[in-house]
Design a protein around this motif. Structure first.
Motif, PDB file in Angstrom:
ATOM      1  N   LEU A  45     -13.954   5.967 -33.259  1.00 51.02           N
ATOM      2  CA  LEU A  45     -12.844   6.531 -34.038  1.00 51.02           C
ATOM      3  C   LEU A  45     -12.012   7.492 -33.213  1.00 51.02           C
ATOM      4  O   LEU A  45     -10.947   7.937 -33.656  1.00 51.02           O
ATOM      5  N   ASP A  46     -12.488   7.855 -32.033  1.00 54.29           N
ATOM      6  CA  ASP A  46     -11.757   8.755 -31.140  1.00 54.29           C
ATOM      7  C   ASP A  46     -11.793   8.173 -29.731  1.00 54.29           C
ATOM      8  O   ASP A  46     -12.851   8.145 -29.097  1.00 54.29           O
ATOM      9  N   PRO A  47     -10.671   7.652 -29.241  1.00 60.28           N
ATOM     10  CA  PRO A  47      -9.359   7.641 -29.878  1.00 60.28           C
ATOM     11  C   PRO A  47      -9.277   6.624 -31.013  1.00 60.28           C
ATOM     12  O   PRO A  47      -9.969   5.607 -30.997  1.00 60.28           O
ATOM     13  N   LEU A  48      -8.425   6.937 -31.978  1.00 58.67           N
ATOM     14  CA  LEU A  48      -8.277   6.075 -33.143  1.00 58.67           C
ATOM     15  C   LEU A  48      -7.577   4.775 -32.790  1.00 58.67           C
ATOM     16  O   LEU A  48      -7.916   3.712 -33.314  1.00 58.67           O
ATOM     17  N   LEU A  49      -6.598   4.852 -31.907  1.00 54.54           N
ATOM     18  CA  LEU A  49      -5.778   3.697 -31.563  1.00 54.54           C
ATOM     19  C   LEU A  49      -6.234   3.072 -30.249  1.00 54.54           C
ATOM     20  O   LEU A  49      -6.810   3.744 -29.390  1.00 54.54           O
ATOM     21  N   GLY A  50      -5.940   1.795 -30.112  1.00 55.86           N
ATOM     22  CA  GLY A  50      -6.294   1.092 -28.891  1.00 55.86           C
ATOM     23  C   GLY A  50      -5.403   1.480 -27.725  1.00 55.86           C
ATOM     24  O   GLY A  50      -4.403   2.191 -27.886  1.00 55.86           O
ATOM     25  N   ARG A  51      -5.780   0.989 -26.563  1.00 56.58           N
ATOM     26  CA  ARG A  51      -5.004   1.232 -25.354  1.00 56.58           C
ATOM     27  C   ARG A  51      -4.292  -0.050 -24.947  1.00 56.58           C
ATOM     28  O   ARG A  51      -4.877  -1.126 -24.980  1.00 56.58           O
ATOM     29  N   PRO A  52      -2.994   0.045 -24.554  1.00 63.62           N
ATOM     30  CA  PRO A  52      -2.261  -1.159 -24.164  1.00 63.62           C
ATOM     31  C   PRO A  52      -2.707  -1.635 -22.785  1.00 63.62           C
ATOM     32  O   PRO A  52      -2.617  -0.892 -21.809  1.00 63.62           O
ATOM     33  N   ILE A  53      -3.182  -2.870 -22.715  1.00 63.63           N
ATOM     34  CA  ILE A  53      -3.652  -3.438 -21.461  1.00 63.63           C
ATOM     35  C   ILE A  53      -2.969  -4.790 -21.250  1.00 63.63           C
ATOM     36  O   ILE A  53      -3.042  -5.679 -22.107  1.00 63.63           O
ATOM     37  N   SER A  54      -2.315  -4.953 -20.114  1.00 65.96           N
ATOM     38  CA  SER A  54      -1.602  -6.196 -19.808  1.00 65.96           C
ATOM     39  C   SER A  54      -2.568  -7.360 -19.628  1.00 65.96           C
ATOM     40  O   SER A  54      -3.695  -7.186 -19.157  1.00 65.96           O
ATOM     41  N   ILE A  55      -2.111  -8.534 -19.990  1.00 69.11           N
ATOM     42  CA  ILE A  55      -2.911  -9.746 -19.788  1.00 69.11           C
ATOM     43  C   ILE A  55      -2.942 -10.081 -18.302  1.00 69.11           C
ATOM     44  O   ILE A  55      -1.902 -10.237 -17.663  1.00 69.11           O
ATOM     45  N   LEU A  56      -4.137 -10.186 -17.765  1.00 70.81           N
ATOM     46  CA  LEU A  56      -4.315 -10.624 -16.380  1.00 70.81           C
ATOM     47  C   LEU A  56      -4.295 -12.135 -16.293  1.00 70.81           C
ATOM     48  O   LEU A  56      -3.688 -12.723 -15.398  1.00 70.81           O
TER      49      LEU A  56
END
Length: 236
Positions: A39-50
């Protein structure tokens, strides 16, 4: 819901993550990723498609540990579950032309899938790839297998290795100063350029406006309007 197939550290703080249960993303797009039980962090992290493997329903990512979110990702093991949303953003255009890719650091990640797709769609077109790293290179053998011309620069300026006089379209992703230098050289040589922007994001769908950037056409959202832009939109 997606499951971790592999999460391997391939260089200090650089991880190669393979996720099962998702596929179909376009080169240049990204997903929001986070461990399923946090729950911390609540939001996901943006990760580019390899890379993306539709046949086996897997998608792979290359990411760098830079904060709490990516540190938690690095702790995932085979069989662990991920909360995944996406894919988001626009992708790179398919270009029936010779293409020169210029990547810096973790910014090389979205360029690999694009390089593979370009070779698949236009096998008779030349693909030149130039990668730059601050201290240590990684994932270079995979790029080299696709390239007609290939170079790796460690500790210097990757732009020194690039021929901007080619009849080619240029594509870049990496640190801001590097992309600014690429844009300047493309402008001086009259070359078409596409850039993949990176920015801090919260929602991934353009609602929060956290990733707004200035462009020649006004403010735009990296997650929704990008992350791929024409070079002249970002660097005048």
């Amino acid at each position: 819901m997606a499951v971790v197939m592999r999460n391997q550290e391939i260089s200090p703080d650089i991880f190669h993550l393979v996720v099962g249960g998702i596929s179909g993303g376009k080169c240049g797009q990204f997903y929001m990723l986070k461990p399923n039980d946090t729950l911390d962090p609540l939001l996901g992290r943006p990760i580019s498609i390899l890379d993306c493997d539709d046949e086996h329903n897997t998608t792979s990512f290359l990411y760098q540990v830079v904060g709490k979110g990516t540190d938690l990702l690095s702790r995932l093991r085979t069989g662990d579950y991920l909360a995944v949303t996406g894919p988001f953003g626009n992708g790179f255009p398919a270009l029936d032309a010779d293409v020169t890719l210029i990547g810096g650091g973790i910014g090389i990640a979205p360029l690999y899938y694009y390089a593979r797709e370009q070779k698949r769609l236009f096998p008779n077109r030349k693909l030149n790839i130039h990668l730059g790293f601050r201290e240590e290179s990684y994932f270079t053998e995979e790029f080299q297998e696709l390239a007609d011309e290939f170079s790796v620069n460690i500790g210097g300026f990757v732009t020194d290795d690039v021929n901007f006089d080619r009849q080619a379209i240029y594509v870049t992703c990496g640190p801001g100063p590097m992309m600014q230098a690429v844009a300047k050289l493309c402008r001086e040589h009259g070359k078409e350029l596409y850039v993949s922007m990176e920015a801090r994001m919260a929602c991934g769908v353009g609602a929060c406006l956290a990733c707004t950037c200035k462009t020649a056409k006004g403010n735009k959202r990296v997650c929704k309007d990008g992350p791929v832009f024409k070079g002249e939109e970002i660097y005048e």
